[in-house]
Motif scaffolding. Structure first.
Motif, PDB file in Angstrom:
ATOM      1  N   LEU A  64      -9.930 -27.139  21.971  1.00 57.49           N
ATOM      2  CA  LEU A  64      -9.161 -28.204  22.933  1.00 57.49           C
ATOM      3  C   LEU A  64     -10.203 -28.365  23.874  1.00 57.49           C
ATOM      4  N   SER A 106      -3.214 -18.696  19.082  1.00 58.79           N
ATOM      5  CA  SER A 106      -4.060 -19.754  17.823  1.00 58.79           C
ATOM      6  C   SER A 106      -5.621 -19.492  18.122  1.00 58.79           C
ATOM      7  N   ARG A 107      -5.971 -18.991  19.248  1.00 57.09           N
ATOM      8  CA  ARG A 107      -7.362 -18.894  19.483  1.00 57.09           C
ATOM      9  C   ARG A 107      -7.992 -20.179  19.545  1.00 57.09           C
ATOM     10  N   LEU A 108      -7.135 -21.564  19.587  1.00 58.86           N
ATOM     11  CA  LEU A 108      -7.776 -22.822  19.773  1.00 58.86           C
ATOM     12  C   LEU A 108      -8.301 -23.444  20.856  1.00 58.86           C
ATOM     13  N   GLY A 128      -3.835 -21.266  36.222  1.00 53.57           N
ATOM     14  CA  GLY A 128      -3.338 -19.893  36.030  1.00 53.57           C
ATOM     15  C   GLY A 128      -3.414 -18.994  37.165  1.00 53.57           C
ATOM     16  N   TYR A 188       4.775 -17.978  16.224  1.00 50.90           N
ATOM     17  CA  TYR A 188       4.121 -17.751  17.634  1.00 50.90           C
ATOM     18  C   TYR A 188       5.005 -17.281  18.573  1.00 50.90           C
ATOM     19  N   PHE A 230     -13.708 -15.648  35.855  1.00 57.17           N
ATOM     20  CA  PHE A 230     -13.172 -16.258  34.434  1.00 57.17           C
ATOM     21  C   PHE A 230     -13.798 -17.356  34.035  1.00 57.17           C
ATOM     22  N   ASP A 262     -12.981 -20.435  26.575  1.00 59.11           N
ATOM     23  CA  ASP A 262     -12.215 -21.407  26.792  1.00 59.11           C
ATOM     24  C   ASP A 262     -12.059 -22.140  28.083  1.00 59.11           C
ATOM     25  N   TYR A 263     -12.950 -21.801  28.736  1.00 63.25           N
ATOM     26  CA  TYR A 263     -13.059 -22.133  30.290  1.00 63.25           C
ATOM     27  C   TYR A 263     -12.730 -23.651  30.464  1.00 63.25           C
ATOM     28  N   TRP A 312       2.204 -27.035  29.071  1.00 60.45           N
ATOM     29  CA  TRP A 312       1.575 -26.350  30.200  1.00 60.45           C
ATOM     30  C   TRP A 312       0.331 -26.849  30.275  1.00 60.45           C
ATOM     31  N   ARG A 313      -0.447 -26.891  29.661  1.00 57.94           N
ATOM     32  CA  ARG A 313      -2.065 -27.335  29.304  1.00 57.94           C
ATOM     33  C   ARG A 313      -1.881 -28.852  29.952  1.00 57.94           C
ATOM     34  N   TYR A 342     -13.118 -13.837  25.518  1.00 61.43           N
ATOM     35  CA  TYR A 342     -11.784 -14.179  25.348  1.00 61.43           C
ATOM     36  C   TYR A 342     -10.823 -13.075  26.058  1.00 61.43           C
ATOM     37  N   MET A 343      -9.672 -13.392  26.529  1.00 59.02           N
ATOM     38  CA  MET A 343      -8.781 -12.775  27.292  1.00 59.02           C
ATOM     39  C   MET A 343      -7.246 -13.100  26.875  1.00 59.02           C
ATOM     40  N   HIS A 344      -6.472 -12.346  26.193  1.00 55.23           N
ATOM     41  CA  HIS A 344      -4.969 -12.546  25.896  1.00 55.23           C
ATOM     42  C   HIS A 344      -4.222 -13.026  27.039  1.00 55.23           C
ATOM     43  N   ARG A 396      -4.348 -12.016  30.942  1.00 53.49           N
ATOM     44  CA  ARG A 396      -4.949 -12.701  32.062  1.00 53.49           C
ATOM     45  C   ARG A 396      -3.874 -12.762  33.258  1.00 53.49           C
ATOM     46  N   LEU A 427       1.415 -26.091  25.049  1.00 50.11           N
ATOM     47  CA  LEU A 427       0.400 -27.261  24.998  1.00 50.11           C
ATOM     48  C   LEU A 427       0.988 -28.182  26.204  1.00 50.11           C
TER      49      LEU A 427
HETATM   50  C1  LIG Z   1      -5.392 -16.423  35.091  1.00 51.33           C
HETATM   51  C2  LIG Z   1      -5.535 -17.191  34.099  1.00 51.33           C
HETATM   52  C3  LIG Z   1      -6.437 -18.018  33.593  1.00 51.33           C
HETATM   53  C4  LIG Z   1      -6.489 -18.972  32.620  1.00 51.33           C
HETATM   54  N1  LIG Z   1      -7.754 -19.658  32.388  1.00 51.33           N
HETATM   55  C5  LIG Z   1      -7.653 -20.546  31.196  1.00 51.33           C
HETATM   56  C6  LIG Z   1      -8.808 -21.365  31.020  1.00 51.33           C
HETATM   57  O1  LIG Z   1      -9.638 -21.307  31.870  1.00 51.33           O
HETATM   58  N2  LIG Z   1      -8.488 -22.123  29.927  1.00 51.33           N
HETATM   59  C7  LIG Z   1      -7.299 -22.246  29.014  1.00 51.33           C
HETATM   60  O2  LIG Z   1      -7.504 -23.118  28.053  1.00 51.33           O
HETATM   61  N3  LIG Z   1      -6.536 -21.647  29.585  1.00 51.33           N
HETATM   62  C8  LIG Z   1      -6.526 -20.846  30.418  1.00 51.33           C
HETATM   63  N4  LIG Z   1      -5.288 -20.055  30.768  1.00 51.33           N
HETATM   64  C9  LIG Z   1      -4.221 -20.325  29.983  1.00 51.33           C
HETATM   65  C10 LIG Z   1      -3.618 -19.264  28.523  1.00 51.33           C
HETATM   66  O3  LIG Z   1      -4.026 -17.988  28.931  1.00 51.33           O
HETATM   67  C11 LIG Z   1      -4.871 -19.675  27.564  1.00 51.33           C
HETATM   68  O4  LIG Z   1      -4.925 -20.981  27.252  1.00 51.33           O
HETATM   69  C12 LIG Z   1      -4.968 -18.807  26.349  1.00 51.33           C
HETATM   70  O5  LIG Z   1      -4.658 -17.450  26.435  1.00 51.33           O
HETATM   71  C13 LIG Z   1      -5.697 -19.179  25.057  1.00 51.33           C
HETATM   72  O6  LIG Z   1      -5.446 -18.346  24.052  1.00 51.33           O
HETATM   73  P1  LIG Z   1      -5.138 -19.196  22.729  1.00 51.33           P
HETATM   74  O7  LIG Z   1      -6.245 -20.469  22.517  1.00 51.33           O
HETATM   75  O8  LIG Z   1      -4.927 -18.343  21.541  1.00 51.33           O
HETATM   76  O9  LIG Z   1      -3.765 -19.937  23.320  1.00 51.33           O
HETATM   77  P2  LIG Z   1      -2.387 -20.278  22.441  1.00 51.33           P
HETATM   78  O10 LIG Z   1      -1.373 -19.062  23.050  1.00 51.33           O
HETATM   79  O11 LIG Z   1      -2.414 -20.098  21.053  1.00 51.33           O
HETATM   80  O12 LIG Z   1      -1.886 -21.656  23.238  1.00 51.33           O
HETATM   81  C14 LIG Z   1      -2.454 -22.860  22.414  1.00 51.33           C
HETATM   82  C15 LIG Z   1      -3.146 -23.803  23.475  1.00 51.33           C
HETATM   83  O13 LIG Z   1      -2.288 -24.138  24.442  1.00 51.33           O
HETATM   84  C16 LIG Z   1      -2.921 -24.130  25.894  1.00 51.33           C
HETATM   85  N5  LIG Z   1      -2.181 -23.153  26.664  1.00 51.33           N
HETATM   86  C17 LIG Z   1      -1.553 -21.994  26.232  1.00 51.33           C
HETATM   87  N6  LIG Z   1      -1.080 -21.321  27.544  1.00 51.33           N
HETATM   88  C18 LIG Z   1      -1.477 -21.890  28.431  1.00 51.33           C
HETATM   89  C19 LIG Z   1      -1.149 -21.892  29.707  1.00 51.33           C
HETATM   90  N7  LIG Z   1      -0.615 -20.858  30.323  1.00 51.33           N
HETATM   91  N8  LIG Z   1      -1.647 -22.765  30.566  1.00 51.33           N
HETATM   92  C20 LIG Z   1      -2.428 -23.893  30.200  1.00 51.33           C
HETATM   93  N9  LIG Z   1      -2.858 -24.178  28.770  1.00 51.33           N
HETATM   94  C21 LIG Z   1      -2.235 -23.038  27.842  1.00 51.33           C
HETATM   95  C22 LIG Z   1      -4.266 -23.689  25.629  1.00 51.33           C
HETATM   96  O14 LIG Z   1      -5.032 -24.907  25.521  1.00 51.33           O
HETATM   97  C23 LIG Z   1      -4.202 -22.867  24.313  1.00 51.33           C
HETATM   98  O15 LIG Z   1      -5.368 -23.006  23.273  1.00 51.33           O
HETATM   99  C24 LIG Z   1      -5.257 -19.165  31.809  1.00 51.33           C
HETATM  100  C25 LIG Z   1      -4.187 -18.124  32.193  1.00 51.33           C
HETATM  101  C26 LIG Z   1      -4.241 -17.315  33.323  1.00 51.33           C
HETATM  102  C27 LIG Z   1      -2.937 -16.711  33.482  1.00 51.33           C
END
Ligand SMILES: Cc1cc2nc3c(=O)[nH]c(=O)nc-3n(C[C@H](O)[C@H](O)[C@H](O)COP(=O)(O)OP(=O)(O)OC[C@H]3O[C@@H](n4cnc5c(N)ncnc54)[C@H](O)[C@@H]3O)c2cc1C
Length: 439
Positions: free
Chosen positions: A231, A225-227, A361, A212, A346, A352-353, A258-259, A318-320, A324, A256
């Motif tokens: 969650l 992870s796209r999880l 964010g 990662y 968004f 994943d909203y 940060w979440r 989805y957006m990376h 984002r 996690l």
């Molecule tokens: C403007 C903006 C809006 C966002 N909106 C959302 C949203 O609506 N829902 C959401 O789950 N995340 C949001 N995020 C955080 C993050 O972008 C996403 O969680 C992440 O891109 C989801 O992809 P992944 O599941 O592959 O995450 P991975 O990178 O694989 O991370 C694993 C999990 O960790 C959590 N996570 C990771 N990064 C963050 C972060 N910065 N803040 C909080 N949790 C995080 C998520 O639950 C994520 O699924 C946002 C970030 C920004 C900058």
């Protein structure tokens, strides 16, 4: 007949489920219940993929339980009305559910709690969507953290003291109410159209998690992870994922946390839903120009990374994460559009909203949030693209006909000009509030 109800909300799974586990311990036969809440559905498009996701997951869970001979009640309606009907049919002694810190859920639960009290029924809301309740990770003086790094440090300390619990709900299903009617597949939800769509798996990919820290910032590769959606709806246990993160990758663990941090902020500071965490940011004069907003929403800003991000979002839900951050910064800082607009956009499109993380964010990007990017940090979308998508793999994937930045459409605003403009606007707004020692 006396029963307990397991009210499934954002915990759609049998394994390691705290609300289900407690319901099964209650001493009464347990009826699982899912309500497609009309009040929530009313605000969603008939093709919303999150409803499709829910239909599939609830149907899957109901089928698994039916195969083992257990009931699962699925209703569409207003929760209070559903409980009124159920409490006529059964003597409901307890209702167990996973807690949610979003304002709508809090209000809904208060109404249900009051009603259930009149029926001598206890409503138990349990914390299942985060590892620690917000009040478990607070400062020594009893106040919540406002900065992530000390929060994370303390979160890890609490982890050493408490460990991560495991609730073996899946081992006690025999206490569920038997199914005494033919099982029926959930075909659809009233007002929604079924969608053909492939959702990401809820099975954590260990190779992705192990690597990662190496790949997570590059939107052109599959490095995260796209999880998120799992969650969000609890189709994956956060406790299980956190245990994996501890074993495999500390950078992933940090995300996690940060979440959890944003969930904690929403819990202690619910006003962030409508207002800036830093109130002085609500004095900024946003331009909110229609043409700019339209260009951003349609992926036509002339900045490939921003436009590709919108392209990915509209095509996949989805957006990376890196993108984002860049798109959110671009909207709020380059175009001076109120972060609340981007947040709502968004919210309408992300699979994943999650209110807490999305709000966190957006307020981070705008600078108005808790431990946010400082107001003078303005991402340069060209440099961000060079650094994180150097071969334009991501832009080529999500912008139809994209060849290279040199032949791409002209930017709607020049970066240097936008940077000067936002610094002036932010300084003016913030100093109007007595914050005049700005750099
Ligand atoms: C403007 C903006 C809006 C966002 N909106 C959302 C949203 O609506 N829902 C959401 O789950 N995340 C949001 N995020 C955080 C993050 O972008 C996403 O969680 C992440 O891109 C989801 O992809 P992944 O599941 O592959 O995450 P991975 O990178 O694989 O991370 C694993 C999990 O960790 C959590 N996570 C990771 N990064 C963050 C972060 N910065 N803040 C909080 N949790 C995080 C998520 O639950 C994520 O699924 C946002 C970030 C920004 C900058």
């Amino acid at each position: 007949m006396e029963i307990s109800i397991w009210w499934v909300r954002r915990d759609i799974r049998i394994e390691d489920n705290l609300a289900l586990f407690r319901a099964l311990e209650s001493g009464y036969a347990v009826l699982p219940l899912f309500i497609f809440d009309r009040e929530i559905l009313a605000g969603m498009a008939p093709t919303d993929l999150r409803v499709e996701f829910l239909v599939r997951e609830v149907d899957k869970l109901s089928g698994i339980l039916a195969d083992q001979g257990f009931d699962f009640r699925v209703e569409t309606g207003i929760p209070l009305e559903v409980f009124k009907i159920l409490t006529v049919k059964y003597t409901v002694r307890h209702v167990f559910a996973s807690v949610d810190y979003e304002p709508y859920s809090i209000k809904r639960d208060q109404v249900i709690e009051e009603f259930l009290r009149t029926k001598d029924c206890c409503f138990h809301r349990l914390t299942d969507h985060v590892v620690f309740t917000p009040d478990r990770v607070i400062k020594e003086n009893g106040t919540p953290y406002q900065v992530f790094t000390p929060y994370k440090k303390n979160w890890l300390k609490v982890l050493e003291a408490d460990n991560i619990n495991y609730y073996p709900s899946e081992k006690h299903l025999a206490r569920l109410l038997p199914l005494n009617r033919p099982w029926k597949k959930i075909e659809t939800v009233e007002g929604f159209i079924r969608q053909d769509f492939e959702f990401p798996s809820n099975e954590p990919d260990l190779v992705t998690i192990t690597n990662y820290h190496l790949h997570r910032d590059f939107p052109g590769v599959q490095g995260t992870s796209r999880l998120g959606i799992h969650l969000r709806f609890g189709t994956l246990s956060i406790r299980k994922l956190t245990r994996l993160a501890l074993d495999y990758n500390t950078t992933f663990l940090s995300e996690l946390i940060w979440r959890e941090y944003y969930q904690m902020i929403l819990f202690f500071y619910p006003s962030v839903v409508t207002r800036s965490f830093r109130p002085e940011y609500d004095q900024i004069q946003w331009l909110n120009k229609d043409d700019d907003i339209a260009a951003w929403c349609n992926g036509q800003t002339g900045y490939p990374l921003v436009d590709a991000g919108i392209g990915e979002l509209l095509a996949t839900g989805y957006m990376h994460n890196r993108v984002r951050m860049v798109t959110a910064s671009f909207l709020t800082k380059h175009l001076l559009v109120d972060w609340r607009f981007g947040e709502a956009f968004f919210a309408a499109h992300l699979l994943d909203y999650e209110l807490a993380s999305n709000n966190g964010g957006w307020q981070w990007a705008a600078g108005s949030g808790c431990d946010a990017a400082p107001y003078f940090r303005v991402f340069n979308p060209v440099l961000q693209a060079k650094r994180f998508d150097p071969q334009n793999i991501y832009s080529k994937r999500w912008i139809t006909g994209f060849v290279s930045p040199d032949t791409y459409i002209k930017p709607i605003i020049e970066h240097g000009y936008a940077r000067d403009r936002v610094l002036k606007a932010f300084r003016k707004g913030l100093s109007a509030n007595g914050i005049d020692s700005l750099p």
